[in-house]
Design a protein around this motif. Sequence first.
Motif, PDB file in Angstrom:
ATOM      1  N   ALA A  38       0.834  -1.208   0.000  1.00  0.00           N
ATOM      2  CA  ALA A  38       0.000   0.000   0.000  1.00  0.00           C
ATOM      3  C   ALA A  38       0.869   1.258   0.000  1.00  0.00           C
ATOM      4  N   TRP A  39       1.943   1.244   0.764  1.00  0.00           N
ATOM      5  CA  TRP A  39       2.865   2.382   0.834  1.00  0.00           C
ATOM      6  C   TRP A  39       3.530   2.594  -0.522  1.00  0.00           C
ATOM      7  N   LEU A  40       3.985   1.509  -1.139  1.00  0.00           N
ATOM      8  CA  LEU A  40       4.644   1.594  -2.446  1.00  0.00           C
ATOM      9  C   LEU A  40       3.714   2.164  -3.513  1.00  0.00           C
ATOM     10  N   ALA A  41       2.439   1.826  -3.444  1.00  0.00           N
ATOM     11  CA  ALA A  41       1.474   2.286  -4.441  1.00  0.00           C
ATOM     12  C   ALA A  41       1.306   3.802  -4.435  1.00  0.00           C
ATOM     13  N   LYS A  42       1.649   4.445  -3.336  1.00  0.00           N
ATOM     14  CA  LYS A  42       1.483   5.895  -3.207  1.00  0.00           C
ATOM     15  C   LYS A  42       2.724   6.685  -3.616  1.00  0.00           C
ATOM     16  N   LEU A  43       3.821   6.019  -3.904  1.00  0.00           N
ATOM     17  CA  LEU A  43       5.073   6.716  -4.163  1.00  0.00           C
ATOM     18  C   LEU A  43       5.073   7.416  -5.522  1.00  0.00           C
ATOM     19  N   PRO A  44       5.597   8.637  -5.577  1.00  0.00           N
ATOM     20  CA  PRO A  44       5.685   9.356  -6.845  1.00  0.00           C
ATOM     21  C   PRO A  44       6.943   8.989  -7.650  1.00  0.00           C
ATOM     22  N   CYS A  45       7.890   8.288  -7.029  1.00  0.00           N
ATOM     23  CA  CYS A  45       9.144   7.932  -7.703  1.00  0.00           C
ATOM     24  C   CYS A  45       9.063   6.508  -8.257  1.00  0.00           C
ATOM     25  N   PRO A  46      10.013   6.130  -9.118  1.00  0.00           N
ATOM     26  CA  PRO A  46      10.032   4.750  -9.614  1.00  0.00           C
ATOM     27  C   PRO A  46      10.250   3.747  -8.480  1.00  0.00           C
ATOM     28  N   VAL A  47       9.617   2.595  -8.605  1.00  0.00           N
ATOM     29  CA  VAL A  47       9.770   1.499  -7.649  1.00  0.00           C
ATOM     30  C   VAL A  47      10.303   0.291  -8.413  1.00  0.00           C
ATOM     31  N   LEU A  48      11.441  -0.223  -7.954  1.00  0.00           N
ATOM     32  CA  LEU A  48      11.994  -1.448  -8.523  1.00  0.00           C
ATOM     33  C   LEU A  48      11.634  -2.590  -7.596  1.00  0.00           C
ATOM     34  N   ARG A  49      10.937  -3.577  -8.124  1.00  0.00           N
ATOM     35  CA  ARG A  49      10.573  -4.757  -7.340  1.00  0.00           C
ATOM     36  C   ARG A  49      11.541  -5.865  -7.722  1.00  0.00           C
ATOM     37  N   MET A  50      12.243  -6.364  -6.708  1.00  0.00           N
ATOM     38  CA  MET A  50      13.311  -7.311  -6.982  1.00  0.00           C
ATOM     39  C   MET A  50      13.220  -8.534  -6.075  1.00  0.00           C
ATOM     40  N   ASP A  51      13.755  -9.635  -6.568  1.00  0.00           N
ATOM     41  CA  ASP A  51      13.781 -10.903  -5.845  1.00  0.00           C
ATOM     42  C   ASP A  51      15.025 -10.944  -4.958  1.00  0.00           C
ATOM     43  N   GLY A  52      14.820 -10.865  -3.656  1.00  0.00           N
ATOM     44  CA  GLY A  52      15.917 -10.841  -2.701  1.00  0.00           C
ATOM     45  C   GLY A  52      16.650 -12.155  -2.537  1.00  0.00           C
ATOM     46  N   SER A  53      16.200 -13.203  -3.216  1.00  0.00           N
ATOM     47  CA  SER A  53      16.927 -14.469  -3.151  1.00  0.00           C
ATOM     48  C   SER A  53      18.020 -14.534  -4.222  1.00  0.00           C
ATOM     49  N   ARG A  54      18.048 -13.554  -5.114  1.00  0.00           N
ATOM     50  CA  ARG A  54      19.097 -13.494  -6.138  1.00  0.00           C
ATOM     51  C   ARG A  54      20.420 -13.045  -5.515  1.00  0.00           C
ATOM     52  N   LEU A  55      21.500 -13.278  -6.222  1.00  0.00           N
ATOM     53  CA  LEU A  55      22.818 -12.886  -5.746  1.00  0.00           C
ATOM     54  C   LEU A  55      22.949 -11.361  -5.739  1.00  0.00           C
ATOM     55  N   LEU A  56      23.619 -10.836  -4.722  1.00  0.00           N
ATOM     56  CA  LEU A  56      23.777  -9.381  -4.604  1.00  0.00           C
ATOM     57  C   LEU A  56      24.410  -8.736  -5.842  1.00  0.00           C
ATOM     58  N   PRO A  57      25.470  -9.308  -6.418  1.00  0.00           N
ATOM     59  CA  PRO A  57      26.034  -8.654  -7.611  1.00  0.00           C
ATOM     60  C   PRO A  57      25.028  -8.515  -8.762  1.00  0.00           C
ATOM     61  N   GLU A  58      24.145  -9.496  -8.916  1.00  0.00           N
ATOM     62  CA  GLU A  58      23.110  -9.417  -9.951  1.00  0.00           C
ATOM     63  C   GLU A  58      22.149  -8.268  -9.653  1.00  0.00           C
ATOM     64  N   LEU A  59      21.734  -8.162  -8.392  1.00  0.00           N
ATOM     65  CA  LEU A  59      20.805  -7.098  -8.004  1.00  0.00           C
ATOM     66  C   LEU A  59      21.447  -5.726  -8.197  1.00  0.00           C
ATOM     67  N   VAL A  60      22.701  -5.594  -7.769  1.00  0.00           N
ATOM     68  CA  VAL A  60      23.411  -4.318  -7.915  1.00  0.00           C
ATOM     69  C   VAL A  60      23.511  -3.937  -9.392  1.00  0.00           C
ATOM     70  N   ALA A  61      23.875  -4.887 -10.238  1.00  0.00           N
ATOM     71  CA  ALA A  61      23.988  -4.598 -11.673  1.00  0.00           C
ATOM     72  C   ALA A  61      22.652  -4.153 -12.251  1.00  0.00           C
ATOM     73  N   GLU A  62      21.579  -4.816 -11.840  1.00  0.00           N
ATOM     74  CA  GLU A  62      20.257  -4.442 -12.352  1.00  0.00           C
ATOM     75  C   GLU A  62      19.871  -3.034 -11.896  1.00  0.00           C
ATOM     76  N   VAL A  63      20.111  -2.722 -10.627  1.00  0.00           N
ATOM     77  CA  VAL A  63      19.784  -1.384 -10.125  1.00  0.00           C
ATOM     78  C   VAL A  63      20.621  -0.335 -10.852  1.00  0.00           C
ATOM     79  N   ARG A  64      21.908  -0.588 -11.000  1.00  0.00           N
ATOM     80  CA  ARG A  64      22.775   0.376 -11.690  1.00  0.00           C
ATOM     81  C   ARG A  64      22.289   0.609 -13.118  1.00  0.00           C
ATOM     82  N   GLY A  65      21.888  -0.450 -13.804  1.00  0.00           N
ATOM     83  CA  GLY A  65      21.372  -0.304 -15.162  1.00  0.00           C
ATOM     84  C   GLY A  65      20.091   0.500 -15.199  1.00  0.00           C
ATOM     85  N   THR A  66      19.220   0.262 -14.248  1.00  0.00           N
ATOM     86  CA  THR A  66      17.948   0.989 -14.197  1.00  0.00           C
ATOM     87  C   THR A  66      18.173   2.458 -13.852  1.00  0.00           C
ATOM     88  N   ILE A  67      19.035   2.713 -12.901  1.00  0.00           N
ATOM     89  CA  ILE A  67      19.331   4.105 -12.540  1.00  0.00           C
ATOM     90  C   ILE A  67      19.929   4.830 -13.736  1.00  0.00           C
TER      91      ILE A  67
END
Length: 187
Positions: A150-179
């Motif tokens: 519910a909180w996320l639905a109200k945000l005016p900024c982009p929201v990245l929904r990610m699977d926390g079971s993935r490896l950290l380097p993969e998540l970091v790379a994806e966030v960096r690419g999105t940013i």
Amino acid sequence: MQSCRIHVMGASGADVTSLGRALATALAIPHHDTDDYFWLPTDPPYRHMRDVGERLKLMRDVFLPRAAWVLSGSLNGWGDVLIPDFDVVIFLTTPREIRLQRLRAREATQFGTEAVAPGGHRHAETEEFIEWASGYEEGNVSRTQAKHQAWLAKLPCPVLRMDGSRLLPELVAEVRGTIGRHDGGAA
């Protein structure tokens, strides 16, 4: 990168703090965790909450005015006034079984294996914490998946929904690419 103010959130044990630290390192910007502002420093930790006004003042004094930072942890409604400060919010979801394994490992690392084992001086507190954290998906605790959604639905900024079971380097790379895509490629 002109502005890079990232908030990473999710359930306890989702790897929110680990991702926050990894992103801050990869982006060479400061990392902050809501627990450092929410809780007064005590030994053992997590005994006494700071007043909401004090939390927010401390955050404003320490890092909010800066152009770049990563904030990990939950704001659970007390930090809604910070929403305009976020350029992007990352929401990690991690299966309960993995989260609880991580929490048990974290408790053993922080307090000692013997302390959290049956008969140890932190065993009861650890089990209460694990029980609390296990209720996130069903909504029978103060921090729930439904409240986060519910909180996320109200945000005016982009929201990245990610699977926390993935490896950290993969998540970091994806966030960096999105940013990089959102700010013209300056990741």
